[in-house]
Design an enzyme around this catalytic site. Structure first.
Site, short mmCIF file in Angstrom:
data_model
loop_
_atom_site.label_atom_id
_atom_site.label_comp_id
_atom_site.label_asym_id
_atom_site.label_seq_id
_atom_site.Cartn_x
_atom_site.Cartn_y
_atom_site.Cartn_z
N GLU A 72 45.71 37.51 147.44
CA GLU A 72 45.19 36.15 147.67
C GLU A 72 44.27 36.51 148.95
O GLU A 72 44.34 36.96 149.99
CB GLU A 72 46.22 35.19 148.44
CG GLU A 72 47.22 34.80 147.32
CD GLU A 72 47.85 33.64 147.44
OE1 GLU A 72 48.06 33.30 148.88
OE2 GLU A 72 48.35 32.90 146.57
N HIS A 98 41.55 26.25 144.69
CA HIS A 98 42.52 27.08 144.60
C HIS A 98 43.80 26.21 144.26
O HIS A 98 44.63 26.51 143.49
CB HIS A 98 42.97 27.84 145.93
CG HIS A 98 44.06 28.42 145.86
ND1 HIS A 98 44.60 29.78 145.05
CD2 HIS A 98 45.30 28.37 146.72
CE1 HIS A 98 45.93 30.03 145.22
NE2 HIS A 98 46.17 29.20 146.34
N ASP A 143 50.57 29.85 157.28
CA ASP A 143 49.59 29.98 156.22
C ASP A 143 49.41 28.95 155.55
O ASP A 143 50.48 27.85 155.40
CB ASP A 143 49.97 31.06 155.03
CG ASP A 143 49.05 31.62 154.13
OD1 ASP A 143 47.82 31.43 154.65
OD2 ASP A 143 49.27 31.93 153.10
N LYS A 194 56.34 36.43 149.24
CA LYS A 194 55.07 36.75 150.21
C LYS A 194 55.68 37.53 151.27
O LYS A 194 54.40 38.32 151.74
CB LYS A 194 54.69 35.51 150.80
CG LYS A 194 54.39 34.28 149.78
CD LYS A 194 52.83 34.37 149.39
CE LYS A 194 52.64 33.07 148.81
NZ LYS A 194 50.94 33.02 148.63
N GLN A 250 58.17 34.56 143.52
CA GLN A 250 57.90 33.28 144.26
C GLN A 250 58.28 32.14 143.30
O GLN A 250 58.93 31.18 143.87
CB GLN A 250 56.41 33.24 144.56
CG GLN A 250 55.78 31.93 145.10
CD GLN A 250 54.19 32.05 145.25
OE1 GLN A 250 53.60 33.13 144.81
NE2 GLN A 250 53.83 31.06 145.86
N THR A 294 44.39 30.76 150.09
CA THR A 294 43.43 31.51 149.02
C THR A 294 42.01 30.76 149.07
O THR A 294 42.30 29.18 148.82
CB THR A 294 44.17 31.60 147.85
OG1 THR A 294 45.51 32.14 147.83
CG2 THR A 294 43.13 32.24 146.67
N GLU A 346 42.04 35.41 151.70
CA GLU A 346 42.04 34.26 152.71
C GLU A 346 41.22 34.65 154.06
O GLU A 346 41.11 35.80 154.20
CB GLU A 346 43.43 34.27 153.12
CG GLU A 346 44.38 33.80 152.05
CD GLU A 346 45.75 33.35 152.42
OE1 GLU A 346 45.98 32.91 153.65
OE2 GLU A 346 46.53 33.09 151.81
N THR A 361 51.53 41.17 154.42
CA THR A 361 50.07 40.59 154.58
C THR A 361 49.34 41.57 155.54
O THR A 361 49.61 42.04 156.28
CB THR A 361 50.52 39.36 155.40
OG1 THR A 361 51.64 38.57 154.85
CG2 THR A 361 49.14 38.34 155.39
N TYR A 373 61.31 29.39 144.98
CA TYR A 373 60.43 28.61 145.78
C TYR A 373 61.02 27.06 146.31
O TYR A 373 60.29 26.16 146.95
CB TYR A 373 58.97 28.42 145.95
CG TYR A 373 58.40 27.48 144.84
CD1 TYR A 373 58.62 27.77 143.42
CD2 TYR A 373 57.63 26.50 145.43
CE1 TYR A 373 58.06 26.64 142.24
CE2 TYR A 373 57.16 25.42 144.33
CZ TYR A 373 57.51 25.54 142.96
OH TYR A 373 57.00 24.64 142.10
N TYR A 426 46.70 25.97 152.86
CA TYR A 426 46.32 25.84 151.41
C TYR A 426 45.07 25.08 151.29
O TYR A 426 45.25 24.05 150.83
CB TYR A 426 47.65 24.96 151.15
CG TYR A 426 48.20 25.17 149.56
CD1 TYR A 426 48.01 26.34 148.61
CD2 TYR A 426 48.22 23.82 148.75
CE1 TYR A 426 48.28 26.23 147.51
CE2 TYR A 426 48.73 23.88 147.43
CZ TYR A 426 48.70 24.98 146.71
OH TYR A 426 49.07 25.19 145.47
N ASP A 430 47.09 38.13 151.39
CA ASP A 430 48.29 37.49 151.35
C ASP A 430 49.10 37.79 150.08
O ASP A 430 49.28 37.06 148.91
CB ASP A 430 48.34 36.14 151.68
CG ASP A 430 49.80 35.34 151.48
OD1 ASP A 430 50.53 35.88 152.01
OD2 ASP A 430 49.90 34.05 151.08
N GLU A 447 44.52 33.31 139.29
CA GLU A 447 43.71 32.31 138.82
C GLU A 447 42.49 33.19 137.96
O GLU A 447 41.97 32.51 136.86
CB GLU A 447 42.85 31.69 140.19
CG GLU A 447 43.62 30.81 140.81
CD GLU A 447 42.95 30.47 142.24
OE1 GLU A 447 42.42 29.63 142.32
OE2 GLU A 447 43.23 31.10 143.34
N ARG A 459 54.33 36.94 142.14
CA ARG A 459 54.40 35.60 141.44
C ARG A 459 55.72 35.27 140.83
O ARG A 459 56.23 34.03 140.86
CB ARG A 459 53.06 35.31 140.56
CG ARG A 459 52.03 35.71 141.15
CD ARG A 459 51.50 34.58 142.00
NE ARG A 459 50.21 34.75 142.78
CZ ARG A 459 49.58 34.05 143.63
NH1 ARG A 459 50.53 33.12 144.47
NH2 ARG A 459 48.33 34.27 144.24
#
Lengths: 373, 373
Positions: free
Chosen positions: B165, B101, B94, B219, B206, B309, B167, B223, B210, B96, B199, B323, B203
């Site tokens: 997310e 984003h 994945d 995550k 994560q 995203t 995508e 998916t 992370y 970014y 995705d 967001e 949060r």
């Protein structure tokens, strides 16, 4: 270290599932054993997948059935067989379960700060690696190219900081359904066995890419594993109790603390440069499985869980070159009079461990280069 | 958005490979077309794998052969077929790749610092996700449990910050050998098609896990992808040129900048809450493939590359709830009078995109809970 086995693999000849014990290989498909329902088909398969999926009772029955058995027509010297990749890797997750390793990297990469990040003592930190580039012992490794910082500017070229990571790999046998977690005290029902794992790492690529999403191309070029998988059931005598976790883990990770007391060796071009022990893993494979599935993620047969680099407290017990050479400040002396901070083209790495099959790999020059490193 | 298709999938009835166009499905296996050698076997397979592995000429020949074709006995209403998971996922990486984003998350998570990290403009930042939990559109998603910080102390429980997310997912058809990189101008030979990808992200899990190895259990619980894959060849008319990259990328990533100008929609419980466009991806799928393989990593048929995203510059073009609600500071108003910062149990998410099959998913309560969230 103790000779490998009993360990299961797939090799030509004879094809099908075989058992490695020391320097002998037993042909299970040829032998016609039927220690569990469906064993004949499972042993005739071109991977360990069906046998690993058959579950813990089938693994135990098979180990019982072969105990002491050495029928001459089905036994060959290990040197005469060519083992293949023993199973198709589902997902490859890699943890960071050795405190000394995590703290060493913290000291090297974030000097002047607390070596362990705040989450380390509370959960087995991990990430997903690339399953498609997991290769069996003996597969040569092409030096990766990639993007790294050269001074202040990004550049592209062969990695100049190519490293090894000495790990255990835990191989999932019994799958679990999506949406249901595996409890920590059920977790070992799912773990078929153990391999040695070399998580080759390009430190220059990794250092530039890893924020904020973690290691990616610095690791994904190759991961080498033993060609034979030693059942966890065959390592029960190697379990030792560990001192209590501080702080105690949350309930979903709580079990009497334990590790496998397996002696390990890291050899570079014929010189043993490190002797860690798997007793220096603070999180058990049961805790790794419980954590990995806590969110409902499923397990598949062939999922591979790396322990993370295993380092002990002594300098001669570190499981990576970046630790052994302290980021290049203290190059290692090899038996041929040369020194190493990171790997050169042509270097040969061998990892060994008590009861485990070795994992070897030689570095080939980067694509399009002429062996300049 | 434009109706989906032409897109390929596998469904019951009729079994085998089918073509979706708008609200009609064409049964390719039944039809007996042979646009390339081996087509009959590929179309009869229970996944798109053999067809995707057949290569770009086979994909083009198939699209040509079905152009305008609507034979009544082999055409059904899309509402009458049940699509299955269209292909076995190899590795899931994945990226970014949307600047808005990445910058929004930087502003939310690291206020007062430069929103983009220094590497972002130089390479397509990415990581590996869990392939075994990629599910097709319509699969319910169980709210994940996990470890997060509750005040200063770690706690375990159902995620309270469950997010989406929006995508694109690029699906690899033609594999590439291990140890050899795919050049950026060859990369699209390997990309079969495009799906929408949700995705799902927890949060709170994560944020705690992370560092330093990236997203993991926040995550890996699920998916979701479209059940039909739209060939990239069918989206050539949607390519647009982008302004030059600043700074220009290194040679291995250099190509005339482009994106797919596909309008996208994010719908929550019947209210469209965002309308991004895939034109806001700064890195192309060709650059993602060139980067992913720059270190010699192989591609396998079924590898899935998420774009990351997709968010545009306007508030109504953001591709995630963190967001859209600016981390909960500005809850979204839905058509039923309720508001959302993150997902509640029972919420239904639908993503749509021009020419792409939708991806839907409903949130089920966490394991062992009674719908408290």
């Amino acid at each position: 270290v103790r000779p490998p086995g009993p360990a299961f693999g797939v090799c030509d000849p004879p094809g099908g599932v075989c058992l490695l014990r020391g320097d002998e290989v037993l042909d299970l498909a040829g032998l016609g054993l039927e220690p569990f329902a469906g064993a004949a088909a499972a042993f005739a398969a071109p991977t360990l997948g069906p046998f690993m999926a058959a579950g813990r009772e089938a693994w135990a029955a098979t180990l019982d059935a072969v105990e002491g058995l050495r029928p001459e027509p089905f036994t060959r010297p290990a040197a005469e067989v060519a083992p293949r990749m023993p199973f198709a890797v589902g997902d490859y997750a890699d943890f960071y379960a050795s405190e000394h390793h995590a703290a060493n990297l913290g000291r090297i990469l974030r000097p002047g700060t607390e070596p362990l990040l705040p989450n380390w003592r509370h959960l087995p930190v991990g990430y997903h690696g690339r399953a498609g580039t997991v290769v069996p012992s003996g597969t040569p490794v092409v030096r990766p190219c990639g993007q790294y910082l050269d001074g202040d500017a990004p550049a592209f070229g062969p990695s100049r900081r190519l490293d090894v990571e000495l790990e255990l790999g835990f191989v999932i046998g019994t799958p679990s359904p999506h949406g249901r977690r595996v409890l920590v005290d059920e977790a070992l029902e799912h773990v078929f066995g153990v391999v040695l794992l070399n998580d080759w790492s390009a430190r220059d690529i990794q250092a530039w890419e890893y924020r904020p999403l973690g290691p990616f191309l610095g690791k994904s070029f190759a991961t080498s594993i033993s060609a034979w998988v030693t059942p966890l059931l065959a390592l029960e005598g190697d379990r030792i109790a560990l001192p209590p976790h501080e702080p105690p883990p949350l309930d979903y990770l709580r079990e009497p603390p334990w590790a496998l007391d397996l002696g390990l060796e890291l050899e570079l071009n014929g010189t043993v440069v490190s002797r860690p022990s798997a007793r220096h893993l603070s999180w058990s494979p049961a805790q790794m499985v419980a954590h990995l599935t806590a969110n409902g993620a499923s397990l598949r047969t062939g999922d591979l869980l790396g322990s993370g680099t295993i380092s002990g407290p002594a300098p001669g017990e570190r499981g990576s070159l970046v630790e052994l050479s302290w980021d290049g400040a203290e190059p290692l002396a090899l038996g041929d009079g040369s020194t190493r901070s990171f790997l050169l083209d042509g270097d040969e790495v061998v990892m060994r461990g008590d009861g485990l099959a070795p994992v070897t790999g030689r570095i080939l020059p980067a694509e399009g280069s002429a062996g300049a490193i």
